[in-house]
Design a protein around this motif. Structure first.
Motif, PDB file in Angstrom:
ATOM      1  N   ALA A   1      33.458  -2.465  -5.244  1.00  0.00           N
ATOM      2  CA  ALA A   1      34.168  -1.930  -4.079  1.00  0.00           C
ATOM      3  C   ALA A   1      33.604  -2.493  -2.789  1.00  0.00           C
ATOM      4  O   ALA A   1      34.354  -2.786  -1.850  1.00  0.00           O
ATOM      5  CB  ALA A   1      34.083  -0.402  -4.076  1.00  0.00           C
TER       6      ALA A   1
ATOM      7  N   GLY B   1      42.345   8.313  -1.790  1.00  0.00           N
ATOM      8  CA  GLY B   1      41.230   7.951  -0.913  1.00  0.00           C
ATOM      9  C   GLY B   1      41.285   8.656   0.421  1.00  0.00           C
ATOM     10  O   GLY B   1      40.265   9.160   0.912  1.00  0.00           O
TER      11      GLY B   1
ATOM     12  N   ASN C   1      44.118   4.170  -3.128  1.00  0.00           N
ATOM     13  CA  ASN C   1      43.324   4.210  -1.906  1.00  0.00           C
ATOM     14  C   ASN C   1      44.075   4.918  -0.781  1.00  0.00           C
ATOM     15  O   ASN C   1      43.483   5.653   0.000  1.00  0.00           O
ATOM     16  CB  ASN C   1      42.950   2.791  -1.486  1.00  0.00           C
TER      17      ASN C   1
ATOM     18  N   SER D   1      30.589   6.714   1.704  1.00  0.00           N
ATOM     19  CA  SER D   1      31.765   5.857   1.521  1.00  0.00           C
ATOM     20  C   SER D   1      31.578   4.864   0.375  1.00  0.00           C
ATOM     21  O   SER D   1      32.541   4.519  -0.310  1.00  0.00           O
ATOM     22  CB  SER D   1      32.102   5.116   2.810  1.00  0.00           C
TER      23      SER D   1
ATOM     24  N   ASN E   1      34.255   4.844  -2.606  1.00  0.00           N
ATOM     25  CA  ASN E   1      34.990   3.613  -2.919  1.00  0.00           C
ATOM     26  C   ASN E   1      34.731   3.153  -4.350  1.00  0.00           C
ATOM     27  O   ASN E   1      35.633   2.651  -5.023  1.00  0.00           O
ATOM     28  CB  ASN E   1      34.628   2.515  -1.922  1.00  0.00           C
TER      29      ASN E   1
END
Length: 133
Positions: free
Chosen positions: A110, A57, A53, A76, A80
């Motif tokens: 997520a 990410g 992440n 998003s 995720n």
């Protein structure tokens, strides 16, 4: 160091609660009969999740920023979910770790993980503040 350990434990607890709530997300321990091995597995998966992440990410969020604006942030959820699938893939290389049954289970996992992690971080915020003096 203290902040890092608290965040690691919070992510591990959030991941554990997510596996209890979302049927398509689970964690496979490297030793099925040992409770300590299960705790270590959750901590390792939380560490991998934090690294993925934090590195992948953030890179995706920077590159896809215009799409985030265009979709009003709905992208998003997809990003995720994909990051959770990447974590499942990385941990499966070791023969244990996160198991996600499909893309939409990843998106739901997520979402739940983010909500639980956010709530736990809000509760434990005083522990992660740096003290001056």
């Amino acid at each position: 160091m203290r902040r890092f350990l608290i965040r690691l434990v919070v992510n591990a607890v959030a991941l554990w609660l997510t596996t209890l709530i979302v049927a398509g997300v689970s964690v496979v321990s490297f030793d099925d009969g040992d409770g300590f091995a299960t705790v270590v597995t959750y901590l390792l998966v939380a560490l991998v999740f934090g690294l993925v992440n934090g590195i992948l990410g953030n890179a995706i969020r920077i590159v896809a920023f215009p799409l985030y604006i265009l979709t009003l942030g709905l992208l998003s959820f997809i990003v995720n979910g994909l990051l959770l699938l990447v974590v499942a893939w990385f941990t499966s290389l070791a023969g244990f770790g996160l198991v996600v049954d499909g893309f939409w289970w990843g998106v739901l996992g997520a979402l739940v993980l983010g909500l639980i992690g956010g709530a736990l971080n809000l509760i434990l915020r005083p522990l992660t503040r740096e003290r001056n003096g």
